[in-house]
Design a protein around this motif. Structure first.
Motif, PDB file in Angstrom:
ATOM      1  N   ALA A 113       0.837  -1.201   0.000  1.00  0.00           N
ATOM      2  CA  ALA A 113       0.000   0.000   0.000  1.00  0.00           C
ATOM      3  C   ALA A 113       0.875   1.256   0.000  1.00  0.00           C
ATOM      4  CB  ALA A 113      -0.928  -0.001   1.214  1.00  0.00           C
ATOM      5  N   GLU A 114       1.951   1.191   0.751  1.00  0.00           N
ATOM      6  CA  GLU A 114       2.884   2.323   0.774  1.00  0.00           C
ATOM      7  C   GLU A 114       3.498   2.549  -0.594  1.00  0.00           C
ATOM      8  OE1 GLU A 114       7.033   3.394   3.062  1.00  0.00           O
ATOM      9  OE2 GLU A 114       6.660   1.427   2.193  1.00  0.00           O
ATOM     10  N   LEU A 116       0.915   4.172  -2.798  1.00  0.00           N
ATOM     11  CA  LEU A 116       0.687   5.575  -2.452  1.00  0.00           C
ATOM     12  C   LEU A 116       1.840   6.461  -2.887  1.00  0.00           C
ATOM     13  CD1 LEU A 116      -0.840   5.293   1.144  1.00  0.00           C
ATOM     14  CD2 LEU A 116      -1.983   6.193  -0.886  1.00  0.00           C
ATOM     15  N   LEU A 117       3.041   6.017  -2.586  1.00  0.00           N
ATOM     16  CA  LEU A 117       4.213   6.866  -2.800  1.00  0.00           C
ATOM     17  C   LEU A 117       4.623   6.948  -4.257  1.00  0.00           C
ATOM     18  CD1 LEU A 117       6.419   8.582  -1.548  1.00  0.00           C
ATOM     19  CD2 LEU A 117       7.729   6.507  -1.099  1.00  0.00           C
ATOM     20  N   LEU A 153       1.722   3.723   7.907  1.00  0.00           N
ATOM     21  CA  LEU A 153       1.117   4.365   6.752  1.00  0.00           C
ATOM     22  C   LEU A 153       1.122   5.881   6.887  1.00  0.00           C
ATOM     23  CD1 LEU A 153      -1.886   1.998   5.915  1.00  0.00           C
ATOM     24  CD2 LEU A 153       0.202   2.368   4.604  1.00  0.00           C
ATOM     25  N   SER A 191       4.404   6.903   5.789  1.00  0.00           N
ATOM     26  CA  SER A 191       4.500   6.836   4.330  1.00  0.00           C
ATOM     27  C   SER A 191       3.829   8.034   3.677  1.00  0.00           C
ATOM     28  CB  SER A 191       3.856   5.544   3.826  1.00  0.00           C
ATOM     29  OG  SER A 191       4.481   4.415   4.406  1.00  0.00           O
ATOM     30  N   LEU A 192       2.675   8.447   4.232  1.00  0.00           N
ATOM     31  CA  LEU A 192       2.014   9.621   3.689  1.00  0.00           C
ATOM     32  C   LEU A 192       2.860  10.876   3.868  1.00  0.00           C
ATOM     33  CD1 LEU A 192      -1.684   8.972   4.783  1.00  0.00           C
ATOM     34  CD2 LEU A 192      -0.776   8.986   2.455  1.00  0.00           C
ATOM     35  N   LEU A 222       5.353  10.758   1.159  1.00  0.00           N
ATOM     36  CA  LEU A 222       4.681  11.049  -0.101  1.00  0.00           C
ATOM     37  C   LEU A 222       4.473  12.546  -0.285  1.00  0.00           C
ATOM     38  CD1 LEU A 222       3.030  10.330  -2.649  1.00  0.00           C
ATOM     39  CD2 LEU A 222       1.038  10.051  -1.152  1.00  0.00           C
TER      40      LEU A 222
END
Length: 872
Positions: free
Chosen positions: A753-754, A757-758, A807, A810-811, A814
């Protein structure tokens, strides 16, 4: 005449006095420590040469040589001269260079017919007033002593034509210096002069040398016949008022503080060489209003602060060498400038030029050296026609001789200094540093395919054009003019990169899908300080382990950057192997090595496996590769050049690209090729390079994971036996169903998922790859639990909380990366992305405010049975 020079004589025989008719005696280059008296008894001797011996004194009888006109005593060990030397009434030339004289011999003042006196390279601190008695003196050379002042009587030397005082410690000149009205050559280089007397306006000079002093101004020079003025390496802020110098040919004012030029009334209609580099000239109009001659052949303007290329330069049809690099110039490359009919060398590098390279470069008839690296140029490279040639360094002068003076002297060309600066005059172009053809276009934004030819001499071509650009086509061979040091498939853009990845991925997918179908068909509390310290130590150890596990991704980043002729001595085959097999090796490491390392470290330290899995997969998935890419790639920190032979100053490769025009460096590998840009972090090329490097790796890994992992997992499960709700093989030594544990599944899905997203916004093809891998993983979970009977384990709630914080991290990455990309490339939506970042920062602050209530979860890191997290 008698020549005894260049032997090993330690003395001359007394019988030499019997040579009554001897007129010239040369005993230089021996080991004479004394001169016999018999030499003084030669009645016809008119020339005596005793250079390069070990004489410490001369006999008093030297005054008896009444017919002597020339006496050469250069490079001995004389500390004084006898008074009798003043009796040599007919002496016209006296050379005392390179001795150990500390006091000027007063007896020399009695030599009324002396025309040339050389006493350079001694230890004189002053000159006597009696020097003014030498009324016939035409040349006085006292350079390389320790003079601090000149006597007023020096102005009495009315016949003086040449006065050499360079490399002393003079702080001022007498006002009467202007009385030397016949003086033609005046050399004052390398002194400590801060000003010059106004009386110098009375001099009728041909050449004036003032380099390496402390001058802040130069008085008006009224000499109408002035041919050469050199006043480099001073502190001048304005151009000297030269009047109407119709005959001036050489003007050297480099390495000063010049800002204004046009206020002068100077008109230099015959100027051929203008050296104005390394100053502070800002306005290009200053150059245009200077009144430069159409005869101008050499113009050095580099290392100033010109905001743009002076438009008037295109009028100088005789211009052969033009240096404009390091000027902060903006705008496009002037079309009329590159098409000058006689232009040989043009340097435009280290500016801020943009736009395409003009097509007029194709028709430049005599151009052989063109450098425009480190700009913002775009578009293709035109098909140039660079010649094979070289030029002399117009700034070079030694003993007041320039390169034109050495054209007929082959012996002088054997000197390394002269061969370096005067290759054209010495017919040594093959060994010249700035010999053509040369093309330097690296660190721009050039793109598209490469021309097949840019010169008729590709074997002699020196070119750095691919580094930092997006040139070429990976499906075609590079042209012959591209130097072998740039033969690196990852330095240039491959137009079929995406199709190449797609073809290899589809081939792997087809093979793995077939194998998969065949297999399925065959199946039917708060921590104490000690605990905190231990946690820190364990974390450092785990980071080291993650670094080792990340070796495949780091190796991918390394081989994607380094050239074939690298200092690691890796062959092209190994570079390609590491590049194309990195994704496969990463998947295998993630499947077989990472779980065992996590289990061992968790059992040894008590740290939760879910946390270790997330940290390991973060590093092995992309973080280590991204950090390595930022350090190595050309558009970021340029670290790959540390593995390039061109950057190793002990190799011939370094010397080949260490290009200079005399003492003026044009390309210095350490500074121009092997160091990072000063503001690489603000250039959009860096994040683009990171995306370009990571995209093939991430897509290849996700596709490999989607198709290869199920096959390997099914094979292992087929060879396993069930026991206690798990699958084992090799008599229980290996549990093959641990990949279905909630902790591993949570860390795996969160990592994917990371990645989505990234990197999904920058690599759109990555999103379906992640979905494909996720679908394959869900299918394997269903097969494992449904067909093989693997027991469902309880949910790992601590892992769920860890995943949520992971997460959020990670955001954060991002948002930071997107803003970096947007602001460095000047995207129109960058303010919107910044607003989103601020809103997310506020939301994240609210999320972090709940962390103090999670004390029980902190203890869970070292506890195998943590309590459930509180409800929000």
């Amino acid at each position: 005449m008698l020549f005894l020079n260049d032997n090993q004589l330690t003395e001359l025989p007394e019988s030499m006095g019997q040579l009554r008719s001897l007129t010239r005696l040369n005993a230089g280059g021996n080991q004479l420590a004394a001169l016999p008296v018999s030499v003084s008894q030669l009645p016809s001797l008119i020339e005596l040469r005793l250079n390069n011996n070990y004489l410490t004194m001369l006999p008093d009888s030297v005054g008896q040589m009444k017919t002597l006109t020339s006496l050469y005593l250069k490079s001995n060990q004389l500390t004084s001269l006898p008074e009798s030397i003043g009796q040599l009434r007919h002496l016209s030339t006296l050379n005392l260079d390179g001795n150990q004289l500390t006091i000027f011999p007063e007896a020399i003042a009695d030599l009324q017919w002396l025309k040339q006196l050389r006493i350079a390279g001694n230890r004189l601190t002053s000159l006597p007033e009696s020097i003014g008695k030498l009324q016939s003196l035409r040349k006085l050379d006292i350079h390389s002593n320790k003079l601090t002042l000149l006597p007023e009587s020096i102005s009495h030397l009315q016949e003086l034509l040449y006065l050499h005082l360079q490399n002393n410690q003079l702080t001022s000149l007498p006002d009467s210096i202007g009385n030397l009205t016949l003086l033609r050559i005046f050399s004052l280089d390398s002194n400590r002069l801060s000003s010059l007397p106004e009386s110098m306006a009375n001099l009728s000079l041909l050449s004036l040398y003032l380099d390496s002093n402390r001058l802040t101004s130069i008085p008006r020079l009224n000499s109408p016949n002035l041919l050469e003025l050199r006043a480099a390496k001073n502190q001048l802020r304005t151009l000297p008022d030269l009047g109407n110098k119709m005959r001036l040919q050489v003007l050297s004012l480099h390495d000063n503080f010049l800002e204004q030029l046009s206020h002068s009334s100077t008109s230099m209609s015959r100027l051929e060489v203008a050296l104005l580099h390394s100053n502070r000239i800002r306005d290009c109009a200053e150059i245009c209003r200077l009144g430069l001659s159409v005869r101008l052949k050499t113009l050095y303007l580099h290392r100033n602060a010109l905001g743009k290329v002076p438009p008037c330069l295109s009028q100088f049809s005789s211009l052969e060498v033009l240096t404009l690099h390091s000027n902060f110039s903006t705008g496009e490359v002037p079309k009329n400038l590159v098409g000058l009919p006689n232009l040989n060398i043009l340097t435009l590098h280290r500016n801020r030029l943009y736009g395409n390279l003009p097509q007029e470069l194709v028709t430049a008839p005599k151009l052989f050296f063109f450098s425009a690296h480190s700009n913002h140029l775009v578009g293709p490279i035109p098909a140039l026609n660079l010649r094979k040639d070289c030029v002399n360094d117009a700034s070079f002068v030694t003993d007041h001789s320039t390169c034109d003076d050495f054209a007929m002297w082959a012996l002088e060309c054997k000197k390394a200094e002269i061969a370096l600066h005067c290759p054209k005059a010495c017919l040594m172009c093959d060994n010249a540093s700035a010999r053509g053809p040369v093309l330097l276009l690296h660190d721009n934004r050039l793109s598209c395919s490469l021309p097949e030819e840019v010169t008729s001499w590709p074997e002699a071509m020196r070119s750095i054009s691919l580094v930092g650009n997006m040139l070429g086509n990976g499906s075609h061979a590079l042209p012959d003019w591209i130097h072998t040091y740039e033969h690196q498939p990852f330095l240039y853009l491959s137009e079929n990169t995406a199709s190449d990845i797609f073809k290899r991925s589809m081939l792997l997918a087809s093979m793995c899908t077939l194998g998969w179908l065949l297999l399925v068909a065959g199946v039917g509390e708060e921590m104490s300080w000690l605990e905190s310290f231990l946690k820190f130590i364990y974390s450092c150890c785990w980071l080291c382990i993650v670094a080792v596990l990340s070796f495949p991704s780091v190796a991918y980043a390394v081989v994607s950057a380094i050239p074939f002729n690298n200092t690691l001595k890796l062959s092209a085959w190994w570079l390609k192997f590491f590049h194309y097999q990195a994704a496969l090796v990463m998947v295998l490491v993630d499947m077989f090595i990472t779980p065992k390392a996590v289990r061992f470290f968790a059992d040894a330290t008590g740290i939760r496996r879910s946390m270790l899995f997330m940290a390991a997969r973060l590093g092995t998935m992309w973080l280590a590769a991204v950090l390595s890419t930022i350090y190595l790639t050309t558009n970021c920190m340029n670290g790959w050049t540390q593995l390039w032979k061109v950057c190793d100053d002990s190799t011939e490769d370094y010397k080949l690209f260490n290009i200079s025009l005399g003492d003026n460096p044009i390309l210095e590998p350490k500074a121009d090729l092997c160091s990072a840009k000063e503001s690489w972090w603000s250039d959009s090329a860096c994040p683009r390079a990171v995306v370009n490097t990571m995209a093939p790796l991430l897509v290849s890994k996700m596709i490999t994971r989607a198709f290869l992992q199920p096959i390997i997992t099914l094979l292992r499960w087929q060879m396993s036996y069930p026991e206690g709700g798990q699958l084992y093989m090799l008599r229980g030594l290996i549990c093959t169903s641990r990949s279905l544990e909630p902790g591993q599944q949570a860390s795996l899905l969160v990592t994917w998922a990371e990645v989505a997203l990234l990197w999904g916004a920058f690599v759109p093809v990555l999103l379906p790859s992640v979905l494909l891998a996720t679908g394959a993983n869900m299918l394997m979970c269903k097969v494992g639990h449904g067909h093989f009977g693997v027991e469902h384990l309880a949910q790992d709630k601590a892992a769920t909380g860890m995943s949520r914080r992971y997460l959020h991290g990670s955001l954060c990455v991002l948002v930071c990366f997107q803003n970096w990309f947007a602001w460095s490339s000047g995207m129109h939506g960058r303010w919107l992305l910044l607003l989103i970042a601020l809103i997310y920062a506020l939301e994240l602050g609210g999320f972090l405010s709940f962390w103090p209530d999670q004390r029980r979860n902190r203890v869970a890191i070292l506890d195998d049975n943590p309590p459930d997290p509180p409800e929000r």
